[in-house]
Design a protein around this motif. Structure first.
Motif, PDB file in Angstrom:
ATOM      1  N   ASP A 309       0.820  -1.215   0.000  1.00  0.00           N
ATOM      2  CA  ASP A 309       0.000   0.000   0.000  1.00  0.00           C
ATOM      3  C   ASP A 309       0.856   1.267   0.000  1.00  0.00           C
ATOM      4  OD1 ASP A 309       0.924  -0.485   2.503  1.00  0.00           O
ATOM      5  OD2 ASP A 309      -0.964  -0.154   3.555  1.00  0.00           O
ATOM      6  N   SER A 312       1.796   2.086  -3.486  1.00  0.00           N
ATOM      7  CA  SER A 312       0.680   2.345  -4.392  1.00  0.00           C
ATOM      8  C   SER A 312       0.779   3.732  -5.024  1.00  0.00           C
ATOM      9  CB  SER A 312      -0.655   2.219  -3.643  1.00  0.00           C
ATOM     10  OG  SER A 312      -1.720   2.665  -4.453  1.00  0.00           O
ATOM     11  N   ASP A 315      -3.758   5.301  -4.681  1.00  0.00           N
ATOM     12  CA  ASP A 315      -4.605   5.574  -3.524  1.00  0.00           C
ATOM     13  C   ASP A 315      -4.027   6.657  -2.624  1.00  0.00           C
ATOM     14  OD1 ASP A 315      -6.292   3.424  -4.320  1.00  0.00           O
ATOM     15  OD2 ASP A 315      -4.865   2.019  -3.406  1.00  0.00           O
ATOM     16  N   TYR A 317      -3.453   7.799   1.186  1.00  0.00           N
ATOM     17  CA  TYR A 317      -3.315   7.009   2.412  1.00  0.00           C
ATOM     18  C   TYR A 317      -2.421   7.740   3.394  1.00  0.00           C
ATOM     19  CZ  TYR A 317       1.198   5.716   0.357  1.00  0.00           C
ATOM     20  OH  TYR A 317       2.444   5.756  -0.209  1.00  0.00           O
TER      21      TYR A 317
END
Length: 369
Positions: A309, A312, A315, A317
């Motif tokens: 993540d 990424s 996205d 975050y």
């Protein structure tokens, strides 16, 4: 020939061919020489020999051969064997049972590399290995005959525990190679760092990974840097050909924050762009640079600590990386990500043909908390 081992009955002169033992012993030794070069190249010279580069591959082969020719004669002279041969219970001796002279060891090793390994040249080396296999099954090999030496074995048949020893040793070599590359993937300055140390880390990463950017002493990107962003012609899932016209490449803007003592407390990258038809988001390599040059070394972590993540590009975050906070904020207008069926994560397309003022903005920040 066995008489000179009358006082050591557990030792046997070679009276049966052992081509496979010799082959695996040889290439285990060569792997050790290559490991020494890998350590020196990646940690000392900062050459990323793990990348697919023909010249670096050729250089690695040459250096590995040089190390073999230089080191092995001393091993044969003082030890009588090499690590690979020792694993399989083999030694090299003269007819009267003595270890080889250094000069003899040099000539023998040189003949092994040129005649047995075929200079490690593709195709030619395979042919030479096959001819060496034939010679070994028929009797002694040329480099043993020419230099007046013999292979001496502890046992005629390979014991099961020697196979286990070889496999375990080979795993250790692979683990060492992985560890060397993993450590070399990050710069030397670790822990809390000054601005100059951070910039040094950034440029070290740019050179090592060949990303093509230059970071100024104040932490900003040089105008000479490659944008690493490009606009392309691409076919959508519906079969529509998107060809951007008048599209602009945007240079990411980087900033660095320091405390009163001069230590870096935060690094940030911001990039925004208008997208016409299709666009490739620039600056994703700068995110990676900041993680490699600041985030991971600040926490003394390896690349294995990076979660999917955090890497990424799609996205927004906020994530913790040790004592640091990593934040990514993405804003899009009139855009959507090109589907994963196209095999790329960071291609943007307009939501429809009539989209006006399609805009993209990304802010990436790593800061102490």
């Amino acid at each position: 020939m066995s008489m000179f081992f009358a006082d050591a009955p557990e030792m046997l002169t070679l009276s049966a061919p052992c081509p496979w033992r010799r082959y695996f012993a040889r290439y285990f030794d060569f792997a050790l020489y290559s490991l020494l070069w890998s350590l020196a190249a990646q940690w000392g010279l900062r050459l990323n020999i793990g990348e697919w580069n023909v010249m670096l591959k050729v250089l690695s082969t040459i250096v590995g051969a040089v190390l073999m020719v230089v080191i092995e004669p001393f091993l044969l002279h003082f030890w009588g064997t090499t690590p690979g041969k020792w694993l399989f219970g083999m030694e090299i001796r003269t007819p009267n049972g003595e270890k080889l002279a250094i000069r003899t060891g040099f000539y023998r090793t040189w003949q092994v590399f040129t005649g047995g390994m075929g200079w490690d040249i593709p195709i030619w080396s395979w042919y030479r290995l096959y001819k060496s296999y034939q010679a070994s099954t028929a009797g002694e090999l040329p480099w043993d005959i020419d230099n007046g030496c013999h292979i001496v074995m502890h046992e005629r048949k390979t014991k099961w525990y020697r196979v286990l020893m070889f496999l375990f040793a080979w795993l250790l070599v692979l683990a060492a190679e992985f560890g060397i590359s993993l450590y070399a993937d990050l710069p030397h300055n670790r822990g809390r760092m000054t601005l100059s140390q951070y910039v040094d880390n950034c440029n070290d990463m740019q050179r090592y990974h060949q990303w093509g950017r230059i970071v100024r002493p104040d932490g900003t990107l040089s105008d000479d840097s490659s944008t690493q962003g490009q606009f392309i012609t691409i076919e959508t899932k519906q079969g529509e050909i998107l060809t951007p016209e008048n599209a602009r490449e945007e240079q990411p803007v980087c900033t660095v924050e320091t405390d009163a003592d001069g230590y870096v407390t935060a690094v940030e990258m911001h990039v925004e762009m208008d997208v016409e038809a299709v666009g490739y988001v620039p600056g994703t390599d700068v995110k990676t640079m900041m993680l490699y040059a600041y985030g991971l070394p600040h926490e003394k972590l390896s690349l294995l600590s990076l979660s999917r993540d955090i890497l990424s590009d799609r996205d927004s975050y906020t994530r913790n990386l040790g004592s640091l906070t990593v934040t990514q904020k993405i804003e899009m207008k009139g855009l959507e990500w090109l589907g994963p069926d196209n095999g790329e994560d960071n291609f943007l397309v307009q939501t429809n043909e009539n989209a006006k003022d399609a805009h993209f903005a990304l802010t990436f920040r790593i800061e102490e908390t």
